[in-house]
Design a protein around this motif. Structure first.
Motif, mmCIF file in Angstrom:
data_model
loop_
_atom_site.group_PDB
_atom_site.id
_atom_site.type_symbol
_atom_site.label_atom_id
_atom_site.label_comp_id
_atom_site.label_asym_id
_atom_site.label_seq_id
_atom_site.Cartn_x
_atom_site.Cartn_y
_atom_site.Cartn_z
ATOM 1 N N ILE A 39 39.126 3.679 29.716
ATOM 2 C CA ILE A 39 37.640 3.633 29.893
ATOM 3 C C ILE A 39 37.420 1.855 28.577
ATOM 4 N N ASN A 40 38.103 2.228 27.203
ATOM 5 C CA ASN A 40 38.123 2.104 26.128
ATOM 6 C C ASN A 40 38.804 1.012 26.225
ATOM 7 N N ALA A 41 40.290 0.769 26.649
ATOM 8 C CA ALA A 41 41.613 0.024 27.126
ATOM 9 C C ALA A 41 41.180 -1.435 27.865
ATOM 10 N N LEU A 126 24.287 -0.575 37.332
ATOM 11 C CA LEU A 126 22.703 -0.604 36.817
ATOM 12 C C LEU A 126 22.463 -0.137 35.127
ATOM 13 N N ARG A 127 23.847 1.088 34.527
ATOM 14 C CA ARG A 127 23.141 1.143 33.316
ATOM 15 C C ARG A 127 23.584 0.820 32.015
ATOM 16 N N GLU A 128 25.169 0.403 32.983
ATOM 17 C CA GLU A 128 26.353 0.061 31.404
ATOM 18 C C GLU A 128 26.051 -1.418 32.627
ATOM 19 N N THR A 129 26.383 -2.477 32.516
ATOM 20 C CA THR A 129 26.401 -4.170 32.508
ATOM 21 C C THR A 129 25.860 -4.022 31.524
ATOM 22 N N PRO A 130 24.135 -4.104 32.039
ATOM 23 C CA PRO A 130 23.514 -4.543 30.617
ATOM 24 C C PRO A 130 23.136 -4.289 29.041
ATOM 25 N N SER A 131 23.733 -2.833 29.593
ATOM 26 C CA SER A 131 24.438 -1.996 28.349
ATOM 27 C C SER A 131 24.592 -2.500 27.553
ATOM 28 N N PHE A 132 25.987 -3.014 28.170
ATOM 29 C CA PHE A 132 27.507 -3.305 27.350
ATOM 30 C C PHE A 132 27.636 -4.848 26.738
ATOM 31 N N GLY A 133 26.868 -5.699 27.338
ATOM 32 C CA GLY A 133 25.816 -6.695 27.353
ATOM 33 C C GLY A 133 25.593 -6.656 25.904
ATOM 34 N N VAL A 134 24.337 -5.895 25.338
ATOM 35 C CA VAL A 134 23.926 -5.629 25.053
ATOM 36 C C VAL A 134 24.837 -5.264 23.329
ATOM 37 N N TYR A 135 25.657 -4.479 23.591
ATOM 38 C CA TYR A 135 26.649 -3.165 23.352
ATOM 39 C C TYR A 135 27.809 -4.236 22.225
ATOM 40 N N PHE A 136 27.952 -5.559 22.584
ATOM 41 C CA PHE A 136 29.007 -6.105 22.190
ATOM 42 C C PHE A 136 28.134 -7.754 21.314
ATOM 43 N N LEU A 169 22.055 0.520 20.486
ATOM 44 C CA LEU A 169 21.081 -0.364 20.636
ATOM 45 C C LEU A 169 21.364 -0.083 22.263
ATOM 46 N N SER A 170 22.621 0.105 22.391
ATOM 47 C CA SER A 170 22.856 -0.939 23.715
ATOM 48 C C SER A 170 22.609 0.476 24.468
ATOM 49 N N TRP A 171 22.147 1.701 24.661
ATOM 50 C CA TRP A 171 21.747 3.156 24.756
ATOM 51 C C TRP A 171 20.572 3.335 25.065
ATOM 52 N N LEU A 172 19.695 2.639 24.007
ATOM 53 C CA LEU A 172 17.996 2.446 24.147
ATOM 54 C C LEU A 172 17.549 1.717 25.298
ATOM 55 N N LEU A 223 21.948 10.899 19.434
ATOM 56 C CA LEU A 223 22.640 11.402 17.601
ATOM 57 C C LEU A 223 23.895 11.236 18.024
ATOM 58 N N ARG A 224 24.466 11.506 19.438
ATOM 59 C CA ARG A 224 26.078 11.392 19.664
ATOM 60 C C ARG A 224 26.465 9.989 20.111
ATOM 61 N N ALA A 225 25.218 8.727 20.152
ATOM 62 C CA ALA A 225 26.401 7.386 19.988
ATOM 63 C C ALA A 225 26.242 6.575 18.622
ATOM 64 N N PRO A 227 27.806 8.282 15.504
ATOM 65 C CA PRO A 227 29.610 8.335 15.088
ATOM 66 C C PRO A 227 30.220 7.919 15.966
ATOM 67 N N VAL A 228 30.047 8.727 17.291
ATOM 68 C CA VAL A 228 30.847 7.525 18.635
ATOM 69 C C VAL A 228 31.230 6.221 18.271
ATOM 70 N N ASN A 229 30.419 5.340 18.001
ATOM 71 C CA ASN A 229 30.707 4.051 18.599
ATOM 72 C C ASN A 229 30.836 3.270 17.209
ATOM 73 N N ALA A 230 29.942 3.966 15.592
ATOM 74 C CA ALA A 230 30.715 3.862 14.973
ATOM 75 C C ALA A 230 32.452 3.793 14.985
HETATM 76 N N1 LIG Z 1 25.530 3.069 28.119
HETATM 77 C C1 LIG Z 1 26.091 2.556 27.209
HETATM 78 N N2 LIG Z 1 24.326 2.309 26.261
HETATM 79 N N3 LIG Z 1 27.412 2.038 26.623
HETATM 80 C C2 LIG Z 1 27.363 1.110 25.120
HETATM 81 C C3 LIG Z 1 28.288 2.185 24.865
HETATM 82 C C4 LIG Z 1 28.975 3.614 25.802
HETATM 83 C C5 LIG Z 1 29.903 3.721 24.476
HETATM 84 N N4 LIG Z 1 31.416 4.326 24.750
HETATM 85 C C6 LIG Z 1 29.246 5.806 24.336
HETATM 86 O O1 LIG Z 1 29.859 6.265 25.076
HETATM 87 O O2 LIG Z 1 28.209 5.501 23.810
#
Ligand SMILES: NC(=[NH2+])NCCC[C@H](N)C(=O)O
Length: 273
Positions: A39-41, A126-136, A169-172, A223-225, A227-230
């Motif tokens: 997924i990350n690759a 619906l969850r991933e498309t906008p949230s990854f936009g926010v993510y990057f 921010l992406s999860w929120l 709490l998970r988001a 450290p994982v994304n850092a």
């Molecule tokens: N649903 C999301 N917020 N996706 C963006 C973050 C994805 C990231 N790989 C995580 O698991 O946290």
């Protein structure tokens, strides 16, 4: 829903450890372990190449390139999370339904075919498309605002801060959709299926518990988001900077003691693959 099993994140942790030991916290681990490498690759490859194809490195293009990556990685993310959700929710012990992630997906495929393995795909998109936009987009804005430069001695702490904040921010940004996706993927695990689709799940959940139902599990997710994304963003950025230094280094020269600083202005973003 009528009789929630847990009062909150801490009570959930305590109950699982008491009933299933610390190992109970790692139920369903196999599925993300197998899926996240790919997924990350896929995410960073698609995002960087899409941004290059879009031409300008603008905020809108950062969002669009991230959204494209988020949509494409759903091909792996959806079945991976279906298996993870079902393994996390199944009862422990010899009576358990699934022996592991692959057995879970194999049983679902045998009983429900490809449609069953992709259950929750619409809500995952619906969850991933906008949230990854926010993510990057968030990561790009934050790393520029923090002045992340290769020779900066605070580079890694800044990257960790920017990456973790971007993950939160992406999860929120789409968390209520995650609640619906999880309910759809768990539906039918303990008795007759409840929901006829996304809107029916939203309607029934809101009627039974009010708007707060769409924030359930948010604390543990955040709490998970961080450290994982850092770790994810800091690692990708440092490795890319190093690799770029490698590319720029003529053959045969000694490896620079520290990652070579690429010529040019700001730190090359992972998005500038
Ligand atoms: N649903 C999301 N917020 N996706 C963006 C973050 C994805 C990231 N790989 C995580 O698991 O946290």
């Amino acid at each position: 829903m009528e009789k929630p099993q847990y009062r909150g994140t801490l009570h959930c942790f305590q109950s699982i450890i008491r009933q299933e030991s610390v190992l109970g916290l790692y139920k369903g681990l196999g599925s993300p372990l197998m899926g996240l490498t790919f997924i990350n690759a896929l995410v960073f490859g698609v995002q960087g190449n899409t941004l290059r194809a879009l031409g300008r490195d603008s905020p809108l293009n950062q969002f669009l390139a991230g959204a494209a990556a988020g949509a494409i990685q759903c091909v792996i993310c959806c079945p991976m999370e279906l298996a993870k959700t079902r393994l996390q929710l199944q009862d422990a012990g010899p009576a358990r339904t699934y022996r592991g992630s692959l057995d879970c997906l194999a049983q679902i495929y045998r009983q429900e075919g490809l449609r069953g393995v992709n259950r929750g795909m619409a809500s995952t998109l619906l969850r991933e498309t906008p949230s990854f936009g926010v993510y990057f987009l968030a990561y790009d804005v934050l790393t520029r605002a923090l002045g992340c430069e290769p020779e900066d001695r605070l580079l890694v702490p800044k990257l960790l801060l920017a990456g973790g904040t971007s993950g939160i921010l992406s999860w929120l940004s789409t968390y209520p959709v995650d609640v619906v996706k999880s309910r759809l993927q768990a539906d039918g695990l303990r008795g007759a299926p409840r929901y006829r689709g996304i809107l029916d799940c939203v309607r029934q959940s809101y009627r039974a518990e009010g708007w707060r139902v769409f924030t359930r599990g948010l604390a543990s997710t955040l709490l998970r988001a961080f450290p994982v994304n850092a770790a994810t963003f800091a690692t990708v950025t440092v490795v890319l900077t190093y690799a770029r230094g490698e590319e720029a280094r003529p053959e045969g020269d000694a490896l620079p003691a520290a990652p070579a600083a690429p010529a040019g202005p700001a730190l090359a973003q992972p998005s500038s693959l």
